[in-house]
Design a protein around this motif. Sequence first.
Motif, PDB file in Angstrom:
ATOM      1  N   ASN A 193      -6.919   2.843  -6.537  1.00 32.07           N
ATOM      2  CA  ASN A 193      -7.304   3.650  -5.948  1.00 32.07           C
ATOM      3  C   ASN A 193      -8.100   3.190  -4.509  1.00 32.07           C
ATOM      4  O   ASN A 193      -9.188   2.707  -4.912  1.00 32.07           O
ATOM      5  CB  ASN A 193      -7.898   4.859  -6.457  1.00 32.07           C
ATOM      6  CG  ASN A 193      -7.002   5.676  -7.172  1.00 32.07           C
ATOM      7  OD1 ASN A 193      -5.870   5.808  -6.724  1.00 32.07           O
ATOM      8  ND2 ASN A 193      -7.444   6.344  -8.223  1.00 32.07           N
ATOM      9  N   GLN A 253      -3.262   9.912  -4.365  1.00 33.33           N
ATOM     10  CA  GLN A 253      -4.352   9.822  -5.351  1.00 33.33           C
ATOM     11  C   GLN A 253      -4.532  11.411  -5.847  1.00 33.33           C
ATOM     12  O   GLN A 253      -4.638  11.576  -7.256  1.00 33.33           O
ATOM     13  CB  GLN A 253      -5.738   9.574  -5.026  1.00 33.33           C
ATOM     14  CG  GLN A 253      -6.187   8.251  -4.903  1.00 33.33           C
ATOM     15  CD  GLN A 253      -7.490   7.856  -4.194  1.00 33.33           C
ATOM     16  OE1 GLN A 253      -8.168   8.703  -4.381  1.00 33.33           O
ATOM     17  NE2 GLN A 253      -7.723   6.576  -3.720  1.00 33.33           N
ATOM     18  N   MET A 269       1.122   2.536 -12.173  1.00 36.47           N
ATOM     19  CA  MET A 269       0.618   1.543 -13.517  1.00 36.47           C
ATOM     20  C   MET A 269       1.688   1.700 -14.567  1.00 36.47           C
ATOM     21  O   MET A 269       1.983   0.646 -15.245  1.00 36.47           O
ATOM     22  CB  MET A 269      -0.741   1.983 -13.894  1.00 36.47           C
ATOM     23  CG  MET A 269      -1.756   1.202 -13.130  1.00 36.47           C
ATOM     24  SD  MET A 269      -2.044  -0.399 -12.816  1.00 36.47           S
ATOM     25  CE  MET A 269      -2.292  -0.959 -14.632  1.00 36.47           C
ATOM     26  N   THR A 314      -1.391  -4.675 -10.837  1.00 35.76           N
ATOM     27  CA  THR A 314      -2.318  -3.570 -11.088  1.00 35.76           C
ATOM     28  C   THR A 314      -2.207  -2.378  -9.707  1.00 35.76           C
ATOM     29  O   THR A 314      -1.334  -2.791  -8.732  1.00 35.76           O
ATOM     30  CB  THR A 314      -3.707  -3.873 -11.143  1.00 35.76           C
ATOM     31  OG1 THR A 314      -4.698  -2.703 -11.668  1.00 35.76           O
ATOM     32  CG2 THR A 314      -4.402  -4.686 -10.054  1.00 35.76           C
ATOM     33  N   ALA A 315      -2.739  -1.255 -10.047  1.00 39.23           N
ATOM     34  CA  ALA A 315      -2.658  -0.439  -8.792  1.00 39.23           C
ATOM     35  C   ALA A 315      -4.202   0.151  -8.716  1.00 39.23           C
ATOM     36  O   ALA A 315      -4.702   0.468  -9.655  1.00 39.23           O
ATOM     37  CB  ALA A 315      -1.864   0.648  -9.028  1.00 39.23           C
ATOM     38  N   VAL A 317      -1.388  -1.810  -4.533  1.00 44.85           N
ATOM     39  CA  VAL A 317      -0.441  -2.212  -5.545  1.00 44.85           C
ATOM     40  C   VAL A 317      -0.444  -3.882  -5.501  1.00 44.85           C
ATOM     41  O   VAL A 317      -0.089  -4.357  -4.585  1.00 44.85           O
ATOM     42  CB  VAL A 317       1.077  -1.739  -5.530  1.00 44.85           C
ATOM     43  CG1 VAL A 317       1.605  -2.408  -6.791  1.00 44.85           C
ATOM     44  CG2 VAL A 317       0.836  -0.251  -5.595  1.00 44.85           C
ATOM     45  N   ILE A 369      -3.169   3.961  -1.976  1.00 44.18           N
ATOM     46  CA  ILE A 369      -3.334   3.086  -3.523  1.00 44.18           C
ATOM     47  C   ILE A 369      -2.653   1.381  -2.902  1.00 44.18           C
ATOM     48  O   ILE A 369      -1.877   1.558  -2.223  1.00 44.18           O
ATOM     49  CB  ILE A 369      -2.058   3.511  -4.433  1.00 44.18           C
ATOM     50  CG1 ILE A 369      -2.822   4.915  -4.835  1.00 44.18           C
ATOM     51  CG2 ILE A 369      -2.044   2.690  -5.620  1.00 44.18           C
ATOM     52  CD1 ILE A 369      -1.836   5.514  -5.871  1.00 44.18           C
ATOM     53  N   GLU A 407      -1.964  11.753  -8.849  1.00 44.79           N
ATOM     54  CA  GLU A 407      -2.046  10.810 -10.098  1.00 44.79           C
ATOM     55  C   GLU A 407      -1.097   9.796  -9.700  1.00 44.79           C
ATOM     56  O   GLU A 407      -0.424   9.303 -10.775  1.00 44.79           O
ATOM     57  CB  GLU A 407      -2.269  11.501 -11.484  1.00 44.79           C
ATOM     58  CG  GLU A 407      -3.277  12.354 -11.519  1.00 44.79           C
ATOM     59  CD  GLU A 407      -3.449  12.870 -12.980  1.00 44.79           C
ATOM     60  OE1 GLU A 407      -2.459  12.551 -13.989  1.00 44.79           O
ATOM     61  OE2 GLU A 407      -4.178  13.741 -13.168  1.00 44.79           O
ATOM     62  N   TYR A 408      -0.761   9.528  -8.501  1.00 42.00           N
ATOM     63  CA  TYR A 408       0.209   8.233  -8.257  1.00 42.00           C
ATOM     64  C   TYR A 408      -0.037   7.003  -9.044  1.00 42.00           C
ATOM     65  O   TYR A 408       0.958   6.222  -9.334  1.00 42.00           O
ATOM     66  CB  TYR A 408       0.578   8.214  -6.688  1.00 42.00           C
ATOM     67  CG  TYR A 408       1.955   7.883  -6.462  1.00 42.00           C
ATOM     68  CD1 TYR A 408       2.735   8.716  -6.010  1.00 42.00           C
ATOM     69  CD2 TYR A 408       2.357   6.450  -6.406  1.00 42.00           C
ATOM     70  CE1 TYR A 408       4.111   8.480  -5.722  1.00 42.00           C
ATOM     71  CE2 TYR A 408       3.695   6.045  -5.902  1.00 42.00           C
ATOM     72  CZ  TYR A 408       4.493   7.023  -5.621  1.00 42.00           C
ATOM     73  OH  TYR A 408       5.483   6.618  -5.352  1.00 42.00           O
ATOM     74  N   ARG A 409      -1.354   6.620  -8.954  1.00 40.54           N
ATOM     75  CA  ARG A 409      -1.742   5.185  -9.321  1.00 40.54           C
ATOM     76  C   ARG A 409      -1.299   5.295 -10.682  1.00 40.54           C
ATOM     77  O   ARG A 409      -1.028   4.275 -11.379  1.00 40.54           O
ATOM     78  CB  ARG A 409      -3.290   5.082  -9.260  1.00 40.54           C
ATOM     79  CG  ARG A 409      -3.706   3.581  -9.512  1.00 40.54           C
ATOM     80  CD  ARG A 409      -5.260   3.797  -9.742  1.00 40.54           C
ATOM     81  NE  ARG A 409      -5.736   4.375 -10.640  1.00 40.54           N
ATOM     82  CZ  ARG A 409      -5.738   4.181 -12.088  1.00 40.54           C
ATOM     83  NH1 ARG A 409      -5.426   3.176 -12.359  1.00 40.54           N
ATOM     84  NH2 ARG A 409      -6.414   4.789 -13.038  1.00 40.54           N
ATOM     85  N   TYR A 423       0.731  -1.129   0.020  1.00 45.78           N
ATOM     86  CA  TYR A 423       0.153  -0.014   0.037  1.00 45.78           C
ATOM     87  C   TYR A 423       0.621   1.196  -0.008  1.00 45.78           C
ATOM     88  O   TYR A 423       1.816   1.323   0.678  1.00 45.78           O
ATOM     89  CB  TYR A 423      -0.894  -0.159   1.193  1.00 45.78           C
ATOM     90  CG  TYR A 423      -1.915  -1.140   1.201  1.00 45.78           C
ATOM     91  CD1 TYR A 423      -3.059  -1.016   0.710  1.00 45.78           C
ATOM     92  CD2 TYR A 423      -1.475  -2.279   1.792  1.00 45.78           C
ATOM     93  CE1 TYR A 423      -4.149  -2.033   0.643  1.00 45.78           C
ATOM     94  CE2 TYR A 423      -2.332  -3.480   2.001  1.00 45.78           C
ATOM     95  CZ  TYR A 423      -3.665  -3.511   1.123  1.00 45.78           C
ATOM     96  OH  TYR A 423      -4.413  -4.291   1.206  1.00 45.78           O
TER      97      TYR A 423
END
Length: 66
Positions: A36, A13, A22, A33-34, A44, A42, A16-18, A7
């Motif tokens: 929100n 978020q 990705m 995958t990641a 992972v 996030i 736009e870290y996800r 995590y």
Amino acid sequence: MTKAVFYIKDNVQDVEYRLYVMEKILNSDLNGTALNLPDGSIKVLLEGEKERIIELYDEIKKERPE
């Protein structure tokens, strides 16, 4: 084949870290995958060689998206 779940916290978020994570996953030889989460973190999920998972984890830990 190794599986890993970790995590990333601290309201990532907002930056736009996800999408950043990705992109890292898609440019690697790992599957994953990641996601929100409602608390702003996030999740992972990764699958692949243990050494590659550790390398990707270390990259994500050290770097931040621009």
